[in-house]
Motif scaffolding. Sequence first.
Motif, PDB file in Angstrom:
ATOM      1  N   GLU A 237     -20.812  -0.049  -6.695  1.00  0.00           N
ATOM      2  CA  GLU A 237     -21.006  -1.246  -5.874  1.00  0.00           C
ATOM      3  C   GLU A 237     -19.776  -2.152  -5.951  1.00  0.00           C
ATOM      4  O   GLU A 237     -19.295  -2.450  -7.052  1.00  0.00           O
ATOM      5  N   PRO A 238     -19.254  -2.607  -4.800  1.00  0.00           N
ATOM      6  CA  PRO A 238     -18.051  -3.447  -4.804  1.00  0.00           C
ATOM      7  C   PRO A 238     -18.165  -4.679  -5.691  1.00  0.00           C
ATOM      8  O   PRO A 238     -17.191  -5.057  -6.362  1.00  0.00           O
ATOM      9  N   PHE A 239     -19.338  -5.327  -5.715  1.00  0.00           N
ATOM     10  CA  PHE A 239     -19.462  -6.552  -6.515  1.00  0.00           C
ATOM     11  C   PHE A 239     -19.319  -6.249  -8.015  1.00  0.00           C
ATOM     12  O   PHE A 239     -18.861  -7.090  -8.796  1.00  0.00           O
ATOM     13  N   MET A 240     -19.728  -5.015  -8.437  1.00  0.00           N
ATOM     14  CA  MET A 240     -19.569  -4.634  -9.841  1.00  0.00           C
ATOM     15  C   MET A 240     -18.104  -4.354 -10.162  1.00  0.00           C
ATOM     16  O   MET A 240     -17.624  -4.668 -11.257  1.00  0.00           O
ATOM     17  N   ILE A 241     -17.390  -3.787  -9.187  1.00  0.00           N
ATOM     18  CA  ILE A 241     -15.956  -3.528  -9.380  1.00  0.00           C
ATOM     19  C   ILE A 241     -15.205  -4.854  -9.519  1.00  0.00           C
ATOM     20  O   ILE A 241     -14.409  -5.048 -10.448  1.00  0.00           O
ATOM     21  N   SER A 242     -15.469  -5.765  -8.590  1.00  0.00           N
ATOM     22  CA  SER A 242     -14.744  -7.044  -8.585  1.00  0.00           C
ATOM     23  C   SER A 242     -15.050  -7.872  -9.828  1.00  0.00           C
ATOM     24  O   SER A 242     -14.215  -8.665 -10.272  1.00  0.00           O
ATOM     25  N   SER A 243     -16.237  -7.669 -10.407  1.00  0.00           N
ATOM     26  CA  SER A 243     -16.623  -8.448 -11.586  1.00  0.00           C
ATOM     27  C   SER A 243     -16.094  -7.852 -12.883  1.00  0.00           C
ATOM     28  O   SER A 243     -15.939  -8.571 -13.877  1.00  0.00           O
ATOM     29  N   SER A 244     -15.846  -6.545 -12.888  1.00  0.00           N
ATOM     30  CA  SER A 244     -15.507  -5.887 -14.156  1.00  0.00           C
ATOM     31  C   SER A 244     -14.009  -5.704 -14.389  1.00  0.00           C
ATOM     32  O   SER A 244     -13.535  -5.799 -15.526  1.00  0.00           O
ATOM     33  N   ILE A 245     -13.234  -5.426 -13.352  1.00  0.00           N
ATOM     34  CA  ILE A 245     -11.810  -5.115 -13.538  1.00  0.00           C
ATOM     35  C   ILE A 245     -11.005  -6.387 -13.813  1.00  0.00           C
ATOM     36  O   ILE A 245     -11.053  -7.343 -13.031  1.00  0.00           O
TER      37      ILE A 245
ATOM     38  N   GLU B 249      -4.344  -3.150   2.644  1.00  0.00           N
ATOM     39  CA  GLU B 249      -4.684  -4.578   2.737  1.00  0.00           C
ATOM     40  C   GLU B 249      -4.759  -5.201   1.345  1.00  0.00           C
ATOM     41  O   GLU B 249      -4.260  -6.316   1.118  1.00  0.00           O
ATOM     42  N   LEU B 250      -5.363  -4.465   0.402  1.00  0.00           N
ATOM     43  CA  LEU B 250      -5.450  -4.976  -0.971  1.00  0.00           C
ATOM     44  C   LEU B 250      -4.066  -5.131  -1.593  1.00  0.00           C
ATOM     45  O   LEU B 250      -3.795  -6.109  -2.299  1.00  0.00           O
ATOM     46  N   LYS B 251      -3.170  -4.175  -1.318  1.00  0.00           N
ATOM     47  CA  LYS B 251      -1.810  -4.247  -1.864  1.00  0.00           C
ATOM     48  C   LYS B 251      -1.062  -5.456  -1.312  1.00  0.00           C
ATOM     49  O   LYS B 251      -0.354  -6.154  -2.052  1.00  0.00           O
ATOM     50  N   ALA B 252      -1.226  -5.718  -0.016  1.00  0.00           N
ATOM     51  CA  ALA B 252      -0.560  -6.867   0.603  1.00  0.00           C
ATOM     52  C   ALA B 252      -1.031  -8.172  -0.026  1.00  0.00           C
ATOM     53  O   ALA B 252      -0.224  -9.077  -0.301  1.00  0.00           O
ATOM     54  N   ILE B 253      -2.354  -8.288  -0.266  1.00  0.00           N
ATOM     55  CA  ILE B 253      -2.892  -9.499  -0.902  1.00  0.00           C
ATOM     56  C   ILE B 253      -2.342  -9.622  -2.325  1.00  0.00           C
ATOM     57  O   ILE B 253      -1.953 -10.710  -2.771  1.00  0.00           O
ATOM     58  N   ALA B 254      -2.285  -8.495  -3.049  1.00  0.00           N
ATOM     59  CA  ALA B 254      -1.805  -8.512  -4.432  1.00  0.00           C
ATOM     60  C   ALA B 254      -0.346  -8.965  -4.514  1.00  0.00           C
ATOM     61  O   ALA B 254       0.030  -9.740  -5.400  1.00  0.00           O
ATOM     62  N   VAL B 255       0.482  -8.513  -3.574  1.00  0.00           N
ATOM     63  CA  VAL B 255       1.900  -8.885  -3.575  1.00  0.00           C
ATOM     64  C   VAL B 255       2.075 -10.342  -3.166  1.00  0.00           C
ATOM     65  O   VAL B 255       2.816 -11.100  -3.802  1.00  0.00           O
TER      66      VAL B 255
ATOM     67  N   GLY C 104       9.401   3.619 -18.620  1.00  0.00           N
ATOM     68  CA  GLY C 104       8.314   3.411 -17.667  1.00  0.00           C
ATOM     69  C   GLY C 104       8.660   2.407 -16.585  1.00  0.00           C
ATOM     70  O   GLY C 104       9.460   1.490 -16.782  1.00  0.00           O
ATOM     71  N   ILE C 105       8.063   2.591 -15.413  1.00  0.00           N
ATOM     72  CA  ILE C 105       8.051   1.556 -14.376  1.00  0.00           C
ATOM     73  C   ILE C 105       6.582   1.235 -14.116  1.00  0.00           C
ATOM     74  O   ILE C 105       5.723   2.115 -14.210  1.00  0.00           O
ATOM     75  N   HIS C 106       6.284  -0.026 -13.806  1.00  0.00           N
ATOM     76  CA  HIS C 106       4.898  -0.472 -13.792  1.00  0.00           C
ATOM     77  C   HIS C 106       4.596  -1.369 -12.600  1.00  0.00           C
ATOM     78  O   HIS C 106       5.472  -2.096 -12.105  1.00  0.00           O
ATOM     79  N   GLU C 107       3.352  -1.298 -12.179  1.00  0.00           N
ATOM     80  CA  GLU C 107       2.819  -2.157 -11.116  1.00  0.00           C
ATOM     81  C   GLU C 107       1.510  -2.721 -11.658  1.00  0.00           C
ATOM     82  O   GLU C 107       0.534  -1.981 -11.816  1.00  0.00           O
ATOM     83  N   ILE C 108       1.512  -4.001 -12.004  1.00  0.00           N
ATOM     84  CA  ILE C 108       0.339  -4.593 -12.654  1.00  0.00           C
ATOM     85  C   ILE C 108      -0.388  -5.527 -11.686  1.00  0.00           C
ATOM     86  O   ILE C 108       0.191  -6.501 -11.187  1.00  0.00           O
ATOM     87  N   LEU C 109      -1.635  -5.188 -11.439  1.00  0.00           N
ATOM     88  CA  LEU C 109      -2.492  -5.988 -10.548  1.00  0.00           C
ATOM     89  C   LEU C 109      -3.553  -6.682 -11.392  1.00  0.00           C
ATOM     90  O   LEU C 109      -4.367  -6.037 -12.061  1.00  0.00           O
ATOM     91  N   VAL C 110      -3.533  -8.020 -11.365  1.00  0.00           N
ATOM     92  CA  VAL C 110      -4.564  -8.831 -12.021  1.00  0.00           C
ATOM     93  C   VAL C 110      -5.363  -9.504 -10.907  1.00  0.00           C
ATOM     94  O   VAL C 110      -4.855 -10.404 -10.231  1.00  0.00           O
ATOM     95  N   PRO C 111      -6.597  -9.059 -10.665  1.00  0.00           N
ATOM     96  CA  PRO C 111      -7.374  -9.595  -9.535  1.00  0.00           C
ATOM     97  C   PRO C 111      -7.608 -11.105  -9.658  1.00  0.00           C
ATOM     98  O   PRO C 111      -7.984 -11.592 -10.726  1.00  0.00           O
ATOM     99  N   ASN C 112      -7.343 -11.836  -8.566  1.00  0.00           N
ATOM    100  CA  ASN C 112      -7.697 -13.253  -8.492  1.00  0.00           C
ATOM    101  C   ASN C 112      -8.869 -13.415  -7.521  1.00  0.00           C
ATOM    102  O   ASN C 112      -9.465 -12.429  -7.069  1.00  0.00           O
ATOM    103  N   HIS C 113      -9.161 -14.650  -7.164  1.00  0.00           N
ATOM    104  CA  HIS C 113     -10.315 -14.916  -6.292  1.00  0.00           C
ATOM    105  C   HIS C 113     -10.159 -14.212  -4.937  1.00  0.00           C
ATOM    106  O   HIS C 113     -11.125 -13.634  -4.404  1.00  0.00           O
ATOM    107  N   SER C 114      -8.954 -14.201  -4.389  1.00  0.00           N
ATOM    108  CA  SER C 114      -8.719 -13.577  -3.078  1.00  0.00           C
ATOM    109  C   SER C 114      -8.954 -12.067  -3.139  1.00  0.00           C
ATOM    110  O   SER C 114      -9.552 -11.474  -2.233  1.00  0.00           O
ATOM    111  N   ILE C 115      -8.483 -11.446  -4.200  1.00  0.00           N
ATOM    112  CA  ILE C 115      -8.680  -9.996  -4.362  1.00  0.00           C
ATOM    113  C   ILE C 115     -10.169  -9.682  -4.517  1.00  0.00           C
ATOM    114  O   ILE C 115     -10.688  -8.731  -3.908  1.00  0.00           O
ATOM    115  N   ARG C 116     -10.872 -10.496  -5.319  1.00  0.00           N
ATOM    116  CA  ARG C 116     -12.296 -10.225  -5.548  1.00  0.00           C
ATOM    117  C   ARG C 116     -13.083 -10.376  -4.238  1.00  0.00           C
ATOM    118  O   ARG C 116     -13.994  -9.587  -3.950  1.00  0.00           O
TER     119      ARG C 116
END
Length: 727
Positions: free
Chosen positions: A596-604, A687-693, A663-675
């Motif tokens: 469920e998307p709401f569980m993903i947005s709440s846990s990650i 779309e998610l990548k654009a918001i993250a950047v 290593g090379i890294h891409e770190i995504l920390v979800p904020n309110h917009s991502i959730r």
Amino acid sequence: MDEIQKFSILTVDDDPDILRIIEFILQQNYNVFTANSGNAALKILNTDIPDLILLDIQMPWMNGYELCATIQENDELSTVPIIFLTALRSEHDKVRAFSLGAVDFISKPVGRDMLLRVIEKHINSRYKWNSLIKTEEEKEKLIIEGKIKKTSIVKGKTFTEFKTFLFDLLNLSSDKIKHLINIRPSEIYSTLTRELFITNKKLVEYISTFMEIEYISDIEDESVNLGILPATFCKKNLVVPIKIDKIPAFIITNPFDMVVLDTLNSFKYNKYFLTELENIEAIWKSKTEPKAKPGTDISNIEKRIQEHYEAKGEYFKIKEGEEEILEISDDSDEEAAPVIMLVNTLIENAYLMGASDLHIEPYEKEVIIRYRIDGEMSIVNRLTPQKLINPVVSRIKIMSNLNISEKRLPQDGRIIFKKFTRKNLDFDLRVSTAPMNFGEKVVMRIIDKQKSILPLERLGLSDKNLKIYRKKIKSPYGMILHVGPTGAGKSMTLYAALNELNNPGINIQTAEDPIEYTLPGINQMQMHSDIGLTFSRALRTFLRQDPDIILVGEIRDRETANIAVEAALTGHLLLSTLHTNDAASTITRFIEMGIEPFMISSSIILICAQRLIRCICDECKEEYQATLYEKQLIDVDASADITLYRGNGCNACNNSGYNGRTGIHEILVPNHSIRQAINRQGINADELKAIAVNECNMTTLYKDAIEKAFLGITSLEEVLLKTRKDE
């Protein structure tokens, strides 16, 4: 106008494809001769003396080492530069090559530009040496005729002065001095040590004090500077050219040998070291007294198998399922049986060469052995006859406890290698077999349990990403995911994180397949899917064992994903991995699994996508100004001054220009917009990548790699090979 005389090169290799490629690369600049065996090469050398020889090592009947030794025995040929161009990579092979007289050692595959650079360097050295010898001969003639005087020696101190110094130091009697006063410089080791009852080492220490030349007790293999002097000159005069802190120098034993010193002084290095005879002789001894150790070529084992196969005409049977496996030995030592030796040697060589994976691949006429080193695949052996694939695979299946009679289906197993070797090597292998067109292919992933866990700051994380990552792994609950393909460094990063978090006040439990590193103070569980111990079952068990932090080796299915999310939402910090391309696509992968998307947005709380890229070799790194084409590739203004870096190729990096990986890294920390976006139906990864950047200030894999190219850590070529440009 006369045509410019081309230098000639003899290429010796039993692989016709390699001969064709080398000939194609060199024919524009050189006259090229080719030979497909040692005997064919000797026939050519009987009539023509080339300016340089390119020589493979692993050839049947007469290998490259044997051919090189034969060439060095001929006075006329001994000064021809020999470059080993081979699939072997170990330091032992390089040392053996140098001891036999080679001037360079290149591992296949090699780029065109690098090959041409190395060849040009050594042809120039050969002709500089020939000119030098000619000059020395003319000078010696003038000295004999009395027209010129001998040149000064090191530090301007004479042998007569040294004898006076030594006799005074040792307080010799007048009779002893009279007996020794007329000895010549060539007799210092043969006469002085015997007459004065001192060792060679002690004599060198006296010489070092008098001449003010630094004494060196041990010659490091890595410091030897190949190709400066012909091996025959070095052996005869006990001289070794070296590089210390990138400064060229010579190690000598006798600073009173004026003929040798005149030759060396012409190089204008102005740096000498002293050592005893035994240290220099030891370098040349390695060819005549090779130790039976891993890291050497397998030609002798192949020959034994070939001879036995031809003599018997068939493979002997063993008890397990009447499977074909050749394990006949001349003695009772099971480890010496040909196929057992072959398999062990292939595995040991892979480990010692720093390979992460070993591939054994059957083709129509041969079996190809490839290693993956620093992420790059290369051929290291070609085995014949092709029928060897059956006993080799059977031996590996026996070591892995797999079904040797089942050839139609893929199988997975594990080898604890220390059970099968008497050498001090402790590592495991994850084994996968699969049926192919001409037999079963085997891939073995090397799991080095002795490998130390690197701290987070040494894994290539930028300062910005390291700060974010360290903050998030200290969260009391939530899910941290590392994503990327196999071999991207995910496990190493997770272990480094656990190592940093580990303390007696918290309970850390891991479910792994396999356990790659053993961490003191952490409860680690090995998965066994054949008896029902899966990631999902381990997770359920962990939740009843009061954990603070849980690591799940990989989230592979919906059931494991569901339990992981529930654990992250109920007060546990959960770390795991997925196979996705980037951080944003990890979220859509969870949605596709049915979470469920709401569980993903709440846990990650953090997603880290990562890759490993090769680092430019520090020994041969050079900077240059980016070309117009390169500026276009990275979307930089054509008028901008952009400094980039590349490896020029040297002995330290096998002429590849690269040494090690980061290593090379891409770190995504979800904020309110991502959730919010996750909870929106139909959201996609782009779309998610654009918001993250744009809203989370995420640095993409490509941008992180480009920054490392600008810092000189890696090359632009490597960035474009390993990452995809942001759109």
